[in-house]
Design a protein around this motif. Structure first.
Motif, short mmCIF file in Angstrom:
data_model
loop_
_atom_site.label_atom_id
_atom_site.label_comp_id
_atom_site.label_asym_id
_atom_site.label_seq_id
_atom_site.Cartn_x
_atom_site.Cartn_y
_atom_site.Cartn_z
N VAL A 32 -9.80 -11.75 -1.02
CA VAL A 32 -8.35 -11.66 -0.99
C VAL A 32 -7.94 -11.51 0.47
O VAL A 32 -8.53 -10.73 1.22
CB VAL A 32 -7.86 -10.47 -1.84
N SER A 92 -3.57 -8.13 0.28
CA SER A 92 -3.96 -6.78 -0.18
C SER A 92 -2.94 -5.75 0.27
O SER A 92 -2.54 -4.87 -0.51
CB SER A 92 -5.34 -6.41 0.35
N ARG A 93 -2.50 -5.84 1.51
CA ARG A 93 -1.49 -4.90 2.02
C ARG A 93 -0.18 -5.06 1.26
O ARG A 93 0.48 -4.06 0.93
CB ARG A 93 -1.27 -5.10 3.52
N LEU A 150 0.25 -6.14 -1.80
CA LEU A 150 0.07 -5.56 -3.14
C LEU A 150 0.22 -4.04 -3.07
O LEU A 150 0.95 -3.44 -3.86
CB LEU A 150 -1.30 -5.94 -3.71
N GLU A 151 -0.47 -3.44 -2.13
CA GLU A 151 -0.42 -1.98 -2.00
C GLU A 151 1.00 -1.50 -1.68
O GLU A 151 1.46 -0.52 -2.26
CB GLU A 151 -1.39 -1.53 -0.92
N HIS A 182 0.92 -2.07 -6.38
CA HIS A 182 -0.18 -2.65 -7.15
C HIS A 182 -1.50 -2.09 -6.60
O HIS A 182 -1.57 -1.71 -5.43
CB HIS A 182 -0.22 -4.18 -7.00
N ASP A 183 -2.51 -2.07 -7.41
CA ASP A 183 -3.83 -1.66 -6.94
C ASP A 183 -4.55 -2.89 -6.40
O ASP A 183 -4.98 -3.75 -7.18
CB ASP A 183 -4.63 -1.04 -8.09
N PRO A 184 -4.69 -3.02 -5.08
CA PRO A 184 -5.32 -4.22 -4.52
C PRO A 184 -6.81 -4.34 -4.88
O PRO A 184 -7.37 -5.43 -4.79
CB PRO A 184 -5.13 -4.06 -3.01
N ARG A 185 -7.43 -3.26 -5.33
CA ARG A 185 -8.85 -3.32 -5.68
C ARG A 185 -9.10 -4.14 -6.94
O ARG A 185 -10.22 -4.57 -7.19
CB ARG A 185 -9.41 -1.90 -5.86
N ALA A 188 -7.69 -7.07 -7.47
CA ALA A 188 -7.55 -8.48 -7.12
C ALA A 188 -8.90 -9.05 -6.67
O ALA A 188 -9.66 -8.39 -5.96
CB ALA A 188 -6.52 -8.64 -6.02
N TYR A 226 6.16 -12.85 -1.74
CA TYR A 226 6.15 -11.88 -2.83
C TYR A 226 7.52 -11.85 -3.52
O TYR A 226 7.60 -11.89 -4.75
CB TYR A 226 5.80 -10.48 -2.30
#
Length: 183
Positions: free
Chosen positions: A55, A60-61, A63-64, A68-71, A73, A137
């Motif tokens: 990702v 990831s940033r 999402l966070e 959202h929990d980027p882990r 993805a 987004y």
């Protein structure tokens, strides 16, 4: 459970796949957004025709930053969504030109396919990259909000395809189509 099928209209959730070539940014964001908005009506997935295997850090940033929990993805190939053990998809959204021009695999089910072209925020130079991810987004969130508001069980395949195309076209067309009610 294709939307509009009378014998399956009450079955849930609708299974939705978001496709991009690299599956590292746009499709990852879309999957997270729809899964948050799903309220039991949708199950979202993402995949790439040529996944990069990770990702994008800015995705990831983003999402966070949006809770959202980027882990959760993960970049994956669209081949995970073919074959007898794959989920039977109801809708497939292609989010980039490159993936739209490729020969798609045979999806399980008979999904309605729509093209929602979005610029790749990962291609924006670093000083402006987070702003590009934010804009992506927000655009995806707007489109997915319109998707989740559609009366899916009341739409036949052609009407659904037209509504999804309208939503992907932007410029308020999706809102007009949604306000018009079932075809």
């Amino acid at each position: 459970m294709t939307p509009g099928d009378d014998d399956m209209q009450d079955a849930q959730p609708y299974k939705v796949l978001f496709v991009c070539s690299g599956n590292s940014a746009r499709s990852i964001l879309a999957e997270a957004i729809l899964n948050r908005m799903a309220q039991g009506r949708f199950a979202a997935y993402s995949a790439g025709s040529d996944p990069v295997g990770h990702v994008h850090p800015a995705a990831s940033r983003m999402l966070e930053m949006n809770g959202h929990d980027p882990r959760t993805a993960r970049s994956k190939t669209w081949l995970e969504f073919t074959g007898p053990d794959a989920p039977r998809l109801d809708m497939v959204f292609t989010l980039c030109d490159r993936a739209a021009g490729e020969i798609c695999p045979h999806w399980q089910g008979e999904p309605v396919v729509a093209y929602w072209d979005l610029p790749d925020p990962a291609e924006v130079p670093l000083p402006d990259q987070m702003a590009a991810f934010h804009a992506t987004y927000m655009d995806l969130e707007r489109r997915i909000t319109l998707l989740t508001a559609l009366p899916l069980a009341a739409l036949d395949r052609l009407a659904l395809k037209a509504r999804l195309r309208d939503i992907g076209g932007g410029g308020g067309v999706g809102e007009m189509a949604l306000a018009a009610g079932p075809a």
